[in-house]
Design an enzyme around this catalytic site. Structure first.
Site, mmCIF file in Angstrom:
data_model
loop_
_atom_site.group_PDB
_atom_site.id
_atom_site.type_symbol
_atom_site.label_atom_id
_atom_site.label_comp_id
_atom_site.label_asym_id
_atom_site.label_seq_id
_atom_site.Cartn_x
_atom_site.Cartn_y
_atom_site.Cartn_z
ATOM 1 N N GLU A 66 2.097 0.807 -4.170
ATOM 2 C CA GLU A 66 0.950 1.522 -4.689
ATOM 3 C C GLU A 66 0.873 2.863 -3.969
ATOM 4 O O GLU A 66 1.103 2.929 -2.760
ATOM 5 C CB GLU A 66 -0.354 0.763 -4.436
ATOM 6 C CG GLU A 66 -0.579 -0.418 -5.343
ATOM 7 C CD GLU A 66 -1.920 -1.080 -5.053
ATOM 8 O OE1 GLU A 66 -2.419 -1.755 -5.949
ATOM 9 O OE2 GLU A 66 -2.458 -0.926 -3.935
ATOM 10 N N TYR B 217 -4.700 5.247 -2.344
ATOM 11 C CA TYR B 217 -5.920 5.273 -3.156
ATOM 12 C C TYR B 217 -6.760 6.522 -2.897
ATOM 13 O O TYR B 217 -7.434 7.028 -3.779
ATOM 14 C CB TYR B 217 -6.820 4.078 -2.802
ATOM 15 C CG TYR B 217 -6.332 2.718 -3.183
ATOM 16 C CD1 TYR B 217 -5.145 2.513 -3.884
ATOM 17 C CD2 TYR B 217 -7.089 1.598 -2.846
ATOM 18 C CE1 TYR B 217 -4.735 1.248 -4.222
ATOM 19 C CE2 TYR B 217 -6.677 0.324 -3.182
ATOM 20 C CZ TYR B 217 -5.500 0.148 -3.867
ATOM 21 O OH TYR B 217 -5.102 -1.115 -4.201
#
Length: 598
Positions: free
Chosen positions: A495, A498
């Site tokens: 990922e 964020y």
């Protein structure tokens, strides 16, 4: 909210986090039973030592035998302490002597490892379960990190064992005499995971698991896939079908050498060192007698929390290997592994924390070093590098006896402020990275774009490096930068960070964002299989990431089965690799895929 049990194959992101011939090395004899020639084994001391080898394993290594009273009560006590202790300091290793145990449910919480002490998993049988579920987090399994199960046979009470884990939770050398469920009760979110050298007689059901890697194992069946299910050397694996179903299936694993493990030879502890295999398939212990060498415990310095880096280095200099018992180790200088064939083995997620910006551990350019089973947690003062395998410019050929990095996990932030420039650097040729999670924290304490800054996750400079089970997430720039020639990756999960505040914060020259996996422009040969990158820019959902993967566009650089995913539309990808692949769009969390590149 959790995925509906009526459609468990459709994941949704969480608001906090979505989420057979043995090619043994010539020097490795076959062990027939429990013998093992200590005098010929690697790591032998060459001069008298001031520090003792062997000794007591400490209070956080809990050893059971079939006659131990109240085993269940002790297991429950440890689980109560560790169930929600995501960033706590408790560390536990549960060891079961060979024999049969009835009616147990070993629930495994944070920083807890459970292992059998036989040479084969079938030497230690639990008629019961070894369970991970997600009740502590309302049925969301995407934060079930840092726990493991190894070297046991399980006969599940209801026919299926539940192992609902996320990253850094290996299931190694296990025999499940039944089925295996990888999802939490209720089929909530799940984001794992890793299996190796294991046999599941029944069916594996990943259900809501977004991705999974299984290596050199045997399964009776596999029910479904969500985004990225990768198999190498797995008997019974489903046929390749990416992207629908999302299976990447390799018949064999090019190079493997299983993780070292502790076992009992009568009343004496030894560490088994499995042999190197090439083009491997299936488990190593099928006939009950694995191939490899064995070291007695007196060839190890049994380290205890509070031991200094100077003490650990003295033990290494005196010819001892390191067994890190469970706990926290602050190091004010690098732990230096300079001798070929040295073993550094952690129990119960033993954790190294570098003080004053030092590198936690450095490996010289030598053959056969095995690093396994520990966590490196960044300190509050920036470390240029946390783990360095081989010095800069390392050039020795280690192909006959590679360095292995297995279940070595790195964390920046989460347990408190931590900083580094680069988490892991691999300079040594022929290194095998077999399961790692390198994580810049997205939640916990000490988390923020600059608070736990770390620009690079893993930088690979060495040639002929292989990564199997490569999890690297949330770095401020490149998560993986691969500069070495002839590199290979089988399974990659990522990922992007964020918490980028705006588009400018991630701008990479003229390119929108740093790729999750960047192959250096000068590289002529590289290959990857089953690789995914996800974005969840929840601080600024308008951020655009140009691509998940970047590589020179030449025939020798090849990728198979790539995907990028926008989680609920929090940020978007324009392409998958370079300028190829469809953009993500909307809020439906549907992968954009590229089957082959170029």
């Amino acid at each position: 909210m959790p995925t509906s049990p009526t459609n468990p194959a459709t994941p949704e992101p969480s608001g906090v986090r979505r989420r057979a011939l043995l090619g043994a090395a010539a020097a490795a004899p076959v062990l027939a039973g429990l013998s093992g020639t200590a005098s010929a084994a690697p790591g032998s001391p060459r001069r008298p030592r001031a520090l003792p080898g062997g000794g007591d394993l400490g209070p956080n290594v809990i050893v059971f035998d079939p006659s131990t009273p109240d085993i269940q009560a002790r297991l429950d006590e440890i689980f109560r302490q560790q169930e929600q202790a995501q960033f706590g300091t408790g560390r536990y290793q549960l060891l079961f002597k060979p024999g049969t145990y009835n009616g147990l449910n070993a629930q495994i919480g944070f920083y807890t490892s459970i292992s059998g002490l036989g040479l084969s998993p079938d030497d230690t049988t639990i008629n019961g379960d070894v369970t991970v579920d997600a009740g502590w987090f309302d049925g969301n399994a995407t934060q079930n990190f840092w726990r493991s199960a190894e070297n046991l046979a399980i006969v599940p009470v209801n026919g299926t064992n539940r192992w609902a884990v996320a990253q850094a939770a290996p299931f190694r050398r296990m025999h499940v005499r039944g089925g295996l469920n990888l999802a939490p009760a209720g089929y909530g979110w799940a984001s794992g995971g890793y299996i190796a050298d294991s046999r599941v007689d029944g069916t594996v059901g990943p259900y809501s698991q977004q991705q999974w890697y299984t290596r050199d194992s045997a399964v009776g069946g596999w029910t479904n896939g969500v985004w990225n299910m990768v198999f190498s050397g797995v008997e019974g694996a489903p046929a390749q079908g990416f992207p629908d179903p999302p299976y990447t299936t390799l018949d064999t694993t090019p190079i493997s050498r299983e993780k070292p493990f502790l076992y009992l030879d009568g009343a004496d502890y030894r560490v088994f060192l499995p042999a190197l295999r090439t083009n491997s398939r299936g488990v190593t212990w099928g006939n009950g007698t694995p191939r490899g060498t064995s070291l007695p415990l007196d060839r190890f310095y049994v380290a205890k929390p509070g031991d200094s880096a100077a003490t650990l280095n003295q033990a290494l200099e005196e010819g001892l290997n390191l067994l890190l018992t469970p706990g926290i180790y602050h190091v004010d200088q690098p732990v230096r592994v300079n001798r070929a064939d040295t073993v550094v083995l952690g129990l119960g997620y033993a954790t190294l924390i570098p003080d004053n910006g030092v590198t936690a551990l450095q490996v010289a350019d030598v053959d056969g070093v095995r690093l396994a089973g520990f966590l490196v947690d960044a300190g509050p003062v920036n470390s240029p590098v946390l783990l360095e395998v081989g010095p800069e410019g390392a050039s020795a050929d280690h192909s006959a006896n590679p360095i292995t990095v297995q279940d070595v996990f790195i964390r920046i932030g989460g347990a408190g402020p931590g900083k580094a420039t680069t988490s892991m650097v691999i300079n040594a040729r022929n290194t095998v990275i077999d399961h790692t999670w390198v994580w810049r924290a997205d939640h916990g304490d000490g988390v923020g774009w600059e608070t736990n800054r770390c620009d690079y996750g893993v930088v690979v400079n060495g040639d002929d490096v292989l990564a199997t089970g490569f999890f690297v997430e949330h770095f401020n720039k490149y998560d993986v930068q691969w500069n070495g020639e002839r590199g290979r990756t089988i399974f990659f999960q990522n990922e992007k960070a964020y918490d980028a505040p705006d588009q400018a914060a991630i701008q990479n020259g003229s390119i929108k964002g740093y790729a999750a996996y960047k192959v250096g422009d000068q590289v002529t040969t590289h290959e990857g299989w089953g690789m995914g990158s996800y974005c969840y820019y929840n601080v600024n959902p308008g951020i655009v990431q140009h691509h998940g993967f970047a590589a020179p566009n030449r025939q020798g650089v090849r990728f198979h089965h790539l995907l990028v995913v926008s989680l609920s539309g929090n940020g978007q990808y324009e392409c998958v690799i370079n300028d190829t692949g469809s953009p993500t769009s909307g809020t439906n969390t549907v992968p954009s895929t590229v089957v082959s590149y170029p």
